[in-house]
Design a protein around this motif. Structure first.
Motif, PDB file in Angstrom:
ATOM      1  N   ALA A 198     -27.884  55.758  17.209  1.00  0.00           N
ATOM      2  CA  ALA A 198     -29.325  55.959  17.380  1.00  0.00           C
ATOM      3  C   ALA A 198     -29.686  57.015  18.422  1.00  0.00           C
ATOM      4  O   ALA A 198     -30.700  57.693  18.281  1.00  0.00           O
ATOM      5  N   THR A 230     -30.743  68.841  22.769  1.00  0.00           N
ATOM      6  CA  THR A 230     -31.661  69.651  23.565  1.00  0.00           C
ATOM      7  C   THR A 230     -31.551  69.277  25.035  1.00  0.00           C
ATOM      8  O   THR A 230     -31.368  68.103  25.368  1.00  0.00           O
ATOM      9  N   HIS A 267     -29.272  62.694  22.807  1.00  0.00           N
ATOM     10  CA  HIS A 267     -29.012  62.576  24.256  1.00  0.00           C
ATOM     11  C   HIS A 267     -27.591  62.935  24.667  1.00  0.00           C
ATOM     12  O   HIS A 267     -27.313  63.041  25.855  1.00  0.00           O
ATOM     13  N   ALA A 284     -33.854  69.075  26.939  1.00  0.00           N
ATOM     14  CA  ALA A 284     -35.016  68.233  27.266  1.00  0.00           C
ATOM     15  C   ALA A 284     -34.653  66.755  27.231  1.00  0.00           C
ATOM     16  O   ALA A 284     -35.288  65.940  27.904  1.00  0.00           O
ATOM     17  N   ALA A 285     -33.641  66.401  26.447  1.00  0.00           N
ATOM     18  CA  ALA A 285     -33.250  64.989  26.352  1.00  0.00           C
ATOM     19  C   ALA A 285     -32.414  64.618  27.568  1.00  0.00           C
ATOM     20  O   ALA A 285     -31.341  65.172  27.792  1.00  0.00           O
ATOM     21  N   VAL A 326     -37.324  51.736  29.861  1.00  0.00           N
ATOM     22  CA  VAL A 326     -36.524  52.221  28.725  1.00  0.00           C
ATOM     23  C   VAL A 326     -36.983  51.544  27.425  1.00  0.00           C
ATOM     24  O   VAL A 326     -37.133  52.206  26.394  1.00  0.00           O
ATOM     25  N   CYS A 363     -34.216  63.215  12.107  1.00  0.00           N
ATOM     26  CA  CYS A 363     -34.669  61.817  12.133  1.00  0.00           C
ATOM     27  C   CYS A 363     -34.699  61.136  10.774  1.00  0.00           C
ATOM     28  O   CYS A 363     -35.019  59.945  10.700  1.00  0.00           O
ATOM     29  N   TYR A 378     -36.564  55.492  38.510  1.00  0.00           N
ATOM     30  CA  TYR A 378     -37.682  54.789  37.864  1.00  0.00           C
ATOM     31  C   TYR A 378     -38.381  53.833  38.833  1.00  0.00           C
ATOM     32  O   TYR A 378     -39.581  53.609  38.734  1.00  0.00           O
TER      33      TYR A 378
HETATM   34  C1  HEC Z   1     -34.749  62.751  18.008  1.00  0.00           C
HETATM   35  C2  HEC Z   1     -34.154  62.860  19.343  1.00  0.00           C
HETATM   36  C3  HEC Z   1     -34.093  61.622  20.198  1.00  0.00           C
HETATM   37  C4  HEC Z   1     -33.565  60.390  19.874  1.00  0.00           C
HETATM   38  C5  HEC Z   1     -32.984  59.958  18.545  1.00  0.00           C
HETATM   39  C6  HEC Z   1     -33.658  59.604  21.073  1.00  0.00           C
HETATM   40  N1  HEC Z   1     -34.243  60.310  22.071  1.00  0.00           N
HETATM   41 FE1  HEC Z   1     -34.666  59.629  23.916  1.00  0.00          FE
HETATM   42  N2  HEC Z   1     -35.575  61.399  24.367  1.00  0.00           N
HETATM   43  C7  HEC Z   1     -35.582  62.506  23.558  1.00  0.00           C
HETATM   44  C8  HEC Z   1     -36.266  63.603  24.239  1.00  0.00           C
HETATM   45  C9  HEC Z   1     -36.491  65.011  23.685  1.00  0.00           C
HETATM   46  C10 HEC Z   1     -36.675  63.102  25.484  1.00  0.00           C
HETATM   47  C11 HEC Z   1     -37.456  63.851  26.570  1.00  0.00           C
HETATM   48  C12 HEC Z   1     -38.904  64.012  26.114  1.00  0.00           C
HETATM   49  C13 HEC Z   1     -39.631  62.715  26.127  1.00  0.00           C
HETATM   50  O1  HEC Z   1     -39.733  62.069  27.182  1.00  0.00           O
HETATM   51  O2  HEC Z   1     -40.108  62.286  25.070  1.00  0.00           O
HETATM   52  C14 HEC Z   1     -36.231  61.704  25.519  1.00  0.00           C
HETATM   53  C15 HEC Z   1     -36.444  60.855  26.600  1.00  0.00           C
HETATM   54  C16 HEC Z   1     -35.881  59.602  26.717  1.00  0.00           C
HETATM   55  C17 HEC Z   1     -36.025  58.746  27.884  1.00  0.00           C
HETATM   56  C18 HEC Z   1     -36.854  59.083  29.110  1.00  0.00           C
HETATM   57  C19 HEC Z   1     -36.056  59.914  30.073  1.00  0.00           C
HETATM   58  C20 HEC Z   1     -36.887  60.350  31.270  1.00  0.00           C
HETATM   59  O3  HEC Z   1     -37.175  61.530  31.370  1.00  0.00           O
HETATM   60  O4  HEC Z   1     -37.228  59.510  32.092  1.00  0.00           O
HETATM   61  C21 HEC Z   1     -35.313  57.615  27.639  1.00  0.00           C
HETATM   62  C22 HEC Z   1     -35.169  56.427  28.572  1.00  0.00           C
HETATM   63  C23 HEC Z   1     -34.730  57.745  26.334  1.00  0.00           C
HETATM   64  N3  HEC Z   1     -35.104  58.962  25.800  1.00  0.00           N
HETATM   65  C24 HEC Z   1     -33.931  56.798  25.731  1.00  0.00           C
HETATM   66  C25 HEC Z   1     -33.468  56.881  24.427  1.00  0.00           C
HETATM   67  C26 HEC Z   1     -32.682  55.863  23.785  1.00  0.00           C
HETATM   68  C27 HEC Z   1     -32.194  54.591  24.448  1.00  0.00           C
HETATM   69  C28 HEC Z   1     -32.476  56.290  22.490  1.00  0.00           C
HETATM   70  C29 HEC Z   1     -31.762  55.569  21.375  1.00  0.00           C
HETATM   71  C30 HEC Z   1     -32.303  54.269  21.004  1.00  0.00           C
HETATM   72  C31 HEC Z   1     -33.146  57.563  22.337  1.00  0.00           C
HETATM   73  N4  HEC Z   1     -33.699  57.900  23.525  1.00  0.00           N
HETATM   74  C32 HEC Z   1     -33.182  58.296  21.162  1.00  0.00           C
HETATM   75  C33 HEC Z   1     -35.061  62.606  22.295  1.00  0.00           C
HETATM   76  C34 HEC Z   1     -34.511  61.560  21.584  1.00  0.00           C
END
Ligand code: HEC
Ligand code: HEC
Length: 238
Positions: free
Chosen positions: A158, A174, A163, A176-177, A200, A53, A187
């Motif tokens: 980003a 991961t 993801h 998890a993402a 989102v 990050c 949703y």
């Molecule tokens: C550093 C890693 C990281 C980045 C960068 C990141 N995410 Fe995530 N995101 C995750 C992880 C891990 C999860 C699952 C855990 C949680 O819900 O926090 C997640 C969960 C989500 C979810 C929820 C999914 C669900 O389970 O319903 C959304 C929507 C999402 N991300 C959108 C985004 C978007 C759009 C971006 C870019 C702007 C982004 N993320 C950037 C790691 C990341």
């Protein structure tokens, strides 16, 4: 002679045990290794390192839009996290506990926190560096949609590192993402009455859903403008 020797010894932190070899490693160098090592956190559910990050160059590398600022010149700021934190170690530990699932904050006198400190100092030439602004969006609200091509750039810069590819998640950091945007399909059931796009937006702005759960980092307005978020939503067909 003796003095120089002692000074030299003091400058080197003996971390042989922690590094698994017999060569003493200077603290800043050990800190640099820890910076990009997800195993800094003892949680087996963690796959993030500090480098996931944060850049460390004066300006972030092209094609990188991180939630966190570059940590170049971060050590001597008077405050961090937009003024929320007034001790550097607290600023680091917020990330360590909330994003990297560290079980407890790194103690001040641990080899890890000292080495990270020395590393951050080594990339902070400006002792008068100013604190950086961080504007947290309090209430998630809808944003104007934008240009899809720009949205694709934003996704790559980003979101993609964590993801993976859109629709498949291929190459994600991961499991998890979640796979975007498919994960938003239910949703409507999980968050009745809330448009999926707003969920989102809430997630991106707060890293959590309406105050609950998650270890995804939040994006401040400085890290991601509303215009870029709107473009990203267009790209995600939301
Ligand atoms: C550093 C890693 C990281 C980045 C960068 C990141 N995410 Fe995530 N995101 C995750 C992880 C891990 C999860 C699952 C855990 C949680 O819900 O926090 C997640 C969960 C989500 C979810 C929820 C999914 C669900 O389970 O319903 C959304 C929507 C999402 N991300 C959108 C985004 C978007 C759009 C971006 C870019 C702007 C982004 N993320 C950037 C790691 C990341
Ligand atoms: C999942 C993403 C993520 C990870 C991993 C992470 N951080 Fe952060 N960090 C952030 C975000 C978001 C902020 C708030 C924006 C900002 O101030 O840079 C932040 C803020 C900071 C700040 C304050 C910067 C400032 O001037 O406001 C420091 C220092 C910092 N992080 C150090 C670390 C270190 C050291 C590690 C590894 C132990 C780490 N972070 C891991 C996302 C992360």
């Amino acid at each position: 002679m003796r003095r120089t020797r002692l000074a030299l010894l003091a400058a080197l932190t003996l971390l042989a045990a922690a590094c698994g070899d017999d060569e003493p490693v200077p603290a800043a160098e050990y800190g640099e290794r820890l910076f990009s090592d997800a195993k800094l956190s003892e949680s087996r559910f963690n796959s993030f390192s500090c480098a996931t990050c944060h850049s460390t160059t004066p300006t972030p590398a092209a094609g990188r839009m991180d939630s966190g600022y570059t940590l170049h010149d971060s050590a001597f700021r008077k405050s961090w996290w937009g003024g929320y934190e007034t001790r550097l170690l607290d600023a680091v530990n917020f990330c360590y506990v909330n994003f990297m699932r560290g079980v407890a904050p790194l103690p001040e006198d641990s080899p890890q926190s000292r080495a990270l400190y020395e590393y951050l100092v080594s990339i902070s030439p400006n002792q008068d560096a100013r604190p950086l602004p961080m504007t947290v969006v309090k209430n998630a609200a809808d944003v104007t949609r934008g240009d899809r091509a720009r949205g694709q750039e934003v996704y790559r810069a980003a979101c993609q590192n964590c993801h993976g590819e859109l629709h498949t998640g291929e190459g994600r950091l991961t499991e998890a993402a979640s796979v975007l945007p498919e994960v938003t399909a239910d949703y409507g059931e999980v968050f009745p009455g809330v448009p999926p796009s707003l969920v989102v937006i809430e997630k991106v702005r707060h890293g959590q859903f309406f105050g609950v759960g998650g270890n995804m980092p939040p994006y401040s307005l400085e890290a991601l403008s509303d215009a870029d978020l709107g473009a990203l939503l267009s790209f995600l067909d939301l």
